[in-house]
Design a protein around this motif. Structure first.
Motif, PDB file in Angstrom:
ATOM      1  N   PRO A  30       0.799  -1.232   0.000  1.00 37.01           N
ATOM      2  CA  PRO A  30       0.000   0.000   0.000  1.00 37.01           C
ATOM      3  C   PRO A  30       0.828   1.276   0.000  1.00 37.01           C
ATOM      4  N   MET A  31       1.871   1.347   0.836  1.00 42.09           N
ATOM      5  CA  MET A  31       2.646   2.580   0.911  1.00 42.09           C
ATOM      6  C   MET A  31       3.297   2.895  -0.434  1.00 42.09           C
ATOM      7  N   TYR A  32       3.879   1.887  -1.080  1.00 41.79           N
ATOM      8  CA  TYR A  32       4.542   2.140  -2.360  1.00 41.79           C
ATOM      9  C   TYR A  32       3.540   2.400  -3.476  1.00 41.79           C
ATOM     10  N   CYS A  33       2.328   1.886  -3.345  1.00 44.05           N
ATOM     11  CA  CYS A  33       1.286   2.243  -4.317  1.00 44.05           C
ATOM     12  C   CYS A  33       0.966   3.730  -4.222  1.00 44.05           C
ATOM     13  N   PHE A  34       0.885   4.232  -2.989  1.00 38.36           N
ATOM     14  CA  PHE A  34       0.620   5.665  -2.805  1.00 38.36           C
ATOM     15  C   PHE A  34       1.825   6.499  -3.235  1.00 38.36           C
ATOM     16  N   ILE A  35       3.043   5.990  -2.993  1.00 43.49           N
ATOM     17  CA  ILE A  35       4.242   6.691  -3.447  1.00 43.49           C
ATOM     18  C   ILE A  35       4.289   6.718  -4.974  1.00 43.49           C
ATOM     19  N   CYS A  36       3.884   5.617  -5.605  1.00 39.90           N
ATOM     20  CA  CYS A  36       3.811   5.574  -7.069  1.00 39.90           C
ATOM     21  C   CYS A  36       2.803   6.603  -7.585  1.00 39.90           C
ATOM     22  N   SER A  37       1.675   6.722  -6.889  1.00 36.41           N
ATOM     23  CA  SER A  37       0.675   7.734  -7.256  1.00 36.41           C
ATOM     24  C   SER A  37       1.249   9.137  -7.108  1.00 36.41           C
ATOM     25  N   LEU A  38       1.997   9.363  -6.029  1.00 33.07           N
ATOM     26  CA  LEU A  38       2.641  10.657  -5.815  1.00 33.07           C
ATOM     27  C   LEU A  38       3.625  10.957  -6.943  1.00 33.07           C
ATOM     28  N   ALA A  39       4.384   9.949  -7.371  1.00 30.07           N
ATOM     29  CA  ALA A  39       5.328  10.140  -8.478  1.00 30.07           C
ATOM     30  C   ALA A  39       4.599  10.471  -9.779  1.00 30.07           C
ATOM     31  N   LEU A  40       3.440   9.856  -9.992  1.00 29.31           N
ATOM     32  CA  LEU A  40       2.659  10.155 -11.188  1.00 29.31           C
ATOM     33  C   LEU A  40       2.131  11.594 -11.156  1.00 29.31           C
ATOM     34  N   PHE A  41       1.708  12.048  -9.995  1.00 25.84           N
ATOM     35  CA  PHE A  41       1.269  13.444  -9.884  1.00 25.84           C
ATOM     36  C   PHE A  41       2.440  14.394 -10.143  1.00 25.84           C
ATOM     37  N   ASN A  42       3.631  14.033  -9.653  1.00 27.84           N
ATOM     38  CA  ASN A  42       4.819  14.844  -9.940  1.00 27.84           C
ATOM     39  C   ASN A  42       5.129  14.850 -11.434  1.00 27.84           C
ATOM     40  N   THR A  43       4.911  13.704 -12.079  1.00 25.62           N
ATOM     41  CA  THR A  43       5.128  13.620 -13.527  1.00 25.62           C
ATOM     42  C   THR A  43       4.180  14.545 -14.276  1.00 25.62           C
ATOM     43  N   ILE A  44       2.924  14.570 -13.853  1.00 25.17           N
ATOM     44  CA  ILE A  44       1.944  15.467 -14.478  1.00 25.17           C
ATOM     45  C   ILE A  44       2.373  16.919 -14.316  1.00 25.17           C
ATOM     46  N   SER A  45       2.870  17.260 -13.130  1.00 25.84           N
ATOM     47  CA  SER A  45       3.350  18.627 -12.891  1.00 25.84           C
ATOM     48  C   SER A  45       4.490  18.975 -13.843  1.00 25.84           C
ATOM     49  N   ILE A  73      -6.805  -4.592   7.275  1.00 21.75           N
ATOM     50  CA  ILE A  73      -7.365  -3.252   7.075  1.00 21.75           C
ATOM     51  C   ILE A  73      -6.959  -2.687   5.723  1.00 21.75           C
ATOM     52  N   MET A  74      -5.653  -2.737   5.426  1.00 21.11           N
ATOM     53  CA  MET A  74      -5.126  -2.151   4.192  1.00 21.11           C
ATOM     54  C   MET A  74      -5.019  -3.221   3.107  1.00 21.11           C
ATOM     55  N   THR A  75      -6.159  -3.650   2.602  1.00 20.76           N
ATOM     56  CA  THR A  75      -6.156  -4.595   1.484  1.00 20.76           C
ATOM     57  C   THR A  75      -5.897  -3.850   0.185  1.00 20.76           C
ATOM     58  N   MET A  76      -5.414  -4.566  -0.814  1.00 23.83           N
ATOM     59  CA  MET A  76      -5.122  -3.929  -2.093  1.00 23.83           C
ATOM     60  C   MET A  76      -6.395  -3.426  -2.775  1.00 23.83           C
ATOM     61  N   ARG A  77      -7.527  -4.074  -2.484  1.00 24.02           N
ATOM     62  CA  ARG A  77      -8.788  -3.587  -3.045  1.00 24.02           C
ATOM     63  C   ARG A  77      -9.128  -2.219  -2.472  1.00 24.02           C
ATOM     64  N   ARG A  78      -8.927  -2.044  -1.171  1.00 22.99           N
ATOM     65  CA  ARG A  78      -9.192  -0.744  -0.559  1.00 22.99           C
ATOM     66  C   ARG A  78      -8.193   0.298  -1.037  1.00 22.99           C
ATOM     67  N   VAL A  79      -6.959  -0.111  -1.230  1.00 19.41           N
ATOM     68  CA  VAL A  79      -5.948   0.818  -1.753  1.00 19.41           C
ATOM     69  C   VAL A  79      -6.346   1.287  -3.152  1.00 19.41           C
ATOM     70  N   ALA A  80      -6.783   0.358  -3.998  1.00 15.34           N
ATOM     71  CA  ALA A  80      -7.206   0.718  -5.356  1.00 15.34           C
ATOM     72  C   ALA A  80      -8.402   1.667  -5.321  1.00 15.34           C
ATOM     73  N   ALA A  81      -9.344   1.412  -4.402  1.00 16.56           N
ATOM     74  CA  ALA A  81     -10.511   2.290  -4.277  1.00 16.56           C
ATOM     75  C   ALA A  81     -10.088   3.686  -3.814  1.00 16.56           C
ATOM     76  N   ALA A  82      -9.135   3.734  -2.864  1.00 15.83           N
ATOM     77  CA  ALA A  82      -8.647   5.027  -2.376  1.00 15.83           C
ATOM     78  C   ALA A  82      -7.940   5.803  -3.485  1.00 15.83           C
ATOM     79  N   LEU A  83      -7.135   5.112  -4.282  1.00 17.34           N
ATOM     80  CA  LEU A  83      -6.432   5.781  -5.383  1.00 17.34           C
ATOM     81  C   LEU A  83      -7.418   6.291  -6.431  1.00 17.34           C
ATOM     82  N   ALA A  84      -8.429   5.487  -6.732  1.00 18.61           N
ATOM     83  CA  ALA A  84      -9.436   5.926  -7.701  1.00 18.61           C
ATOM     84  C   ALA A  84     -10.169   7.160  -7.190  1.00 18.61           C
TER      85      ALA A  84
END
Length: 303
Positions: A51-66, A134-145
């Motif tokens: 989960p943490m690296y999924c969110f870090i990957c999302s952060l990197a993608l937002f930085n890429t967009i910037s 608590i932090m299942t990958m399904r919940r992580v995917a829902a949070a990212l979406a």
């Protein structure tokens, strides 16, 4: 304040500090390559599918967009200065709105990603035994979406109504509220972590997981501090535009706008360096990826 007054203030008191376009391009290309490398590393290494690296990957993608949005905006400025584009043309204004929306989306996405990572670290530290439930990958995917959808819609609304002072104030208030929430969450984590560690010291696995959680929390705290330092001047600029648009002292601060933009873009360059410095697994993945790109081993390197 009319153009004549602005010109007078800028020439006699605080001339605008201009940053060469080459600097913008260099920073944008560096941040783009670094953040794409982070995304590729997280995708290629199964050990980083957490989960943490999924969110870090999302952060990197937002930085890429910037990085992409600022690069394209600077390309348009170069063509405008060369007389190839009309800065007030309908198509140019629409493209500029899209770039501003992406930049706004990058900011809101970054702070939402930090908030998500903070929650993940909190659960890691204080609910270590139930973390994987608590932090299942399904919940992580829902949070990212939810994060990407919310940031995209809210950014489009903010840019569309950016002429209204209320929208700018709302933008600043959201920034400050999120800062307070994240700071409170980290203060709570670090103040109670030691006390909680004693309670679960009899469970070696949980204690080890908590130590890893604290290291991850410290990493994200550093990332968040860099984020605040890089973005705060830009938001102070927005606040000045709203509060004192005709004050000469405020105009002096506004003359540093391009410097604030470079500082804001530098955030996307610094983040991957912090990932690599704090994460041994990520460093190892980077080395394997670079070795693969310079050898004939090809796919076997990452196998």
């Amino acid at each position: 304040m009319d153009n004549g007054t602005l010109e007078s203030v800028n020439i006699t008191d605080c001339p605008e500090v201009l940053v060469p376009n080459e600097v913008f391009f260099a920073v944008a290309m560096a941040s783009l390559s670094e953040n794409l490398l982070v995304v590729a590393a997280v995708i290629s290494n199964r050990n980083l599918h957490s989960p943490m690296y999924c969110f870090i990957c999302s952060l990197a993608l937002f930085n890429t967009i910037s990085s992409l949005s600022k690069t394209w905006e600077n390309v348009m400025l170069v063509f405008t200065d060369a007389g190839q584009l009309d800065a007030q043309g309908d198509s140019e204004l629409k493209v500029d709105d899209v770039m501003d929306t992406l930049l706004c989306m990058s900011f809101t996405g970054s702070i939402c990603s930090f908030l998500a990572i903070a929650v993940d670290r909190y659960i890691t530290i204080f609910h270590a035994l139930r973390y994987h439930n608590i932090m299942t990958m399904r919940r992580v995917a829902a949070a990212l979406a939810a994060i990407w959808t919310l940031c995209g819609v809210s950014s489009a609304i903010m840019v569309h109504f950016s002429h209204a002072a209320a929208i700018i104030i709302c933008f600043i208030v959201v920034f400050l509220v999120c800062l307070v929430l994240i700071l409170f969450l980290y203060m709570h984590m670090f103040l109670l972590a030691r006390q909680h560690a004693r309670r679960i010291a009899t469970f070696p696995r949980s204690a080890a997981q908590q130590r890893g959680g604290m290291r991850g929390a410290l990493t994200v705290t550093i990332l968040f501090g860099v984020f605040v330092a890089c973005w705060a001047p830009f938001f102070f600029h927005l606040l000045i535009i709203t509060v004192c648009p005709q004050n000469p002292y405020c105009e002096c601060y506004r003359s540093l706008f391009q410097v604030h933009l470079i500082l804001m873009m530098s955030h996307a360059v610094i983040d991957p360096a912090i990932y690599a410095f704090r994460s041994a697994e990520l460093r190892s993945t980077f080395r394997r990826m670079l070795y693969c790109s310079n050898s004939r081993a090809g796919r076997r390197c990452l196998a």
